[in-house]
Enzyme design. Structure first.
Site, PDB file in Angstrom:
ATOM      1  N   GLY A  35       0.761  -1.089   0.054  1.00  0.00           N
ATOM      2  CA  GLY A  35       0.281  -0.001  -0.142  1.00  0.00           C
ATOM      3  C   GLY A  35       1.109   1.314  -0.030  1.00  0.00           C
ATOM      4  N   ALA A  91      -3.017   0.396   6.903  1.00  0.00           N
ATOM      5  CA  ALA A  91      -4.225   0.011   7.262  1.00  0.00           C
ATOM      6  C   ALA A  91      -5.150   0.928   6.658  1.00  0.00           C
ATOM      7  CB  ALA A  91      -4.396  -0.420   8.630  1.00  0.00           C
ATOM      8  N   GLY A 104      -6.600  -4.396   3.428  1.00  0.00           N
ATOM      9  CA  GLY A 104      -6.744  -5.367   2.152  1.00  0.00           C
ATOM     10  C   GLY A 104      -7.447  -4.398   1.014  1.00  0.00           C
ATOM     11  N   GLU A 112      -0.418 -10.271   3.467  1.00  0.00           N
ATOM     12  CA  GLU A 112      -0.127  -9.286   5.053  1.00  0.00           C
ATOM     13  C   GLU A 112      -0.402 -10.063   5.865  1.00  0.00           C
ATOM     14  OE1 GLU A 112      -1.017  -4.882   2.899  1.00  0.00           O
ATOM     15  OE2 GLU A 112      -2.696  -5.924   3.624  1.00  0.00           O
TER      16      GLU A 112
HETATM   17  C1  A5P Z   1      -2.936  -3.636   1.171  1.00  0.00           C
HETATM   18  O1  A5P Z   1      -3.649  -4.846   0.763  1.00  0.00           O
HETATM   19  C2  A5P Z   1      -3.750  -2.765   2.349  1.00  0.00           C
HETATM   20  O2  A5P Z   1      -4.033  -3.790   3.465  1.00  0.00           O
HETATM   21  C3  A5P Z   1      -3.156  -1.397   2.810  1.00  0.00           C
HETATM   22  O3  A5P Z   1      -2.140  -1.743   3.665  1.00  0.00           O
HETATM   23  C4  A5P Z   1      -4.081  -0.571   3.216  1.00  0.00           C
HETATM   24  O4  A5P Z   1      -5.047  -0.817   2.042  1.00  0.00           O
HETATM   25  C5  A5P Z   1      -3.521   0.811   3.360  1.00  0.00           C
HETATM   26  O5  A5P Z   1      -3.176   1.379   2.137  1.00  0.00           O
HETATM   27  P1  A5P Z   1      -2.799   2.781   2.000  1.00  0.00           P
HETATM   28  O6  A5P Z   1      -1.414   2.983   2.842  1.00  0.00           O
HETATM   29  O7  A5P Z   1      -2.465   2.883   0.435  1.00  0.00           O
HETATM   30  O8  A5P Z   1      -3.756   3.579   2.446  1.00  0.00           O
END
Ligand code: A5P
Length: 233
Positions: A35, A91, A104, A112
């Site tokens: 992310g 998150a 997710g 993860e």
């Molecule tokens: C990835 O699958 C996610 O769990 C990310 O950790 C979560 O969506 C947070 O993403 P951002 O940091 O881009 O907001």
């Protein structure tokens, strides 16, 4: 205005991520999250490695693995390192009090969660907009399902009160996770008991994993106007 808001959020994400990356020391096995916020942590680790830090990274997605390789971060697998010292990840929602999470929305929740479970400490890095009183207040819960007969799982999810939407890619085709699964984004509204819902999701045939991360978080680093604050158990 929109661009300025995005810039500000990026600045906060970076501040939270860099404060977590600064905690990493020589010889650690480090889980590398996925992310946009986790990507700032990977970038900061790459910079520290150029300055002499030695770590081994366990990536949580193909995308993070590619970023880490480009930064010359040494990578390994859970086969070789079943125990991870620290994982830094982002998150979508963090519940105050419990520090339970929704994750997710980037599509990497299965790897993860596997990496989080294998970690001595899961450090979550977020900007202040991710903090909520109850999980589900703002975000849906991503549920990863086997493509075969996914509609059956969607019906069971509806029975639990969700409104499942099959996640799609840019061309309208079903989005596929790194594991080749589909994702159903399930709006539940504010979740009364994340533990109970997690248990119910765990029992649906065809569900591979879901984005409720219960009791896994050691620490949350939250960036806001006043700097980075740390939430712990
Ligand atoms: C990835 O699958 C996610 O769990 C990310 O950790 C979560 O969506 C947070 O993403 P951002 O940091 O881009 O907001």
């Amino acid at each position: 205005m929109l661009i300025r808001l995005t810039d500000e959020l990026d600045r906060l994400k970076q501040a939270a991520a860099e404060s977590a990356a600064a905690q990493i020391t020589n010889g650690m096995i480090v889980g590398l999250g996925s992310g946009s916020t986790a990507a700032f942590a990977v970038q900061a680790l790459g910079r520290r490695i150029r300055e002499g830090l030695r770590i081994t990274g366990i990536p949580t997605s193909e995308r993070t693995a590619a970023q880490a390789r480009a930064l010359e971060i040494q990578l390994s697998t859970l086969d070789e390192h079943f125990k991870i010292d620290v994982t830094i990840d982002g998150a979508d929602e963090v519940e105050t009090g419990t520090l339970n999470l929704i994750k997710g929305h980037g599509g990497a929740l299965l790897r993860e969660k596997i990496v989080a479970e294998a970690s001595e400490r899961l450090v979550i890095v977020v900007d202040h907009t991710k903090i909520v009183d109850h999980l589900g207040m703002r975000e849906s819960v991503p549920v990863e399902v086997i493509p075969f007969g996914w509609q059956g799982a969607a019906h069971r999810l509806k029975d639990l009160g969700a409104n499942p939407t099959l996640r799609t890619g840019p061309g309208g085709e079903p989005f596929k996770s790194d594991g080749g699964h589909y994702i159903l984004d399930c709006g539940f509204g504010p979740i009364a008991s994340a533990e109970t819902l997690a248990d119910e999701l765990d029992h649906i045939v065809g569900v591979v994993e879901h984005g409720l991360f219960i009791g896994l978080t050691a620490e949350v680093r939250v960036a806001g106007g006043g700097g980075v604050s740390v939430l712990g158990p």
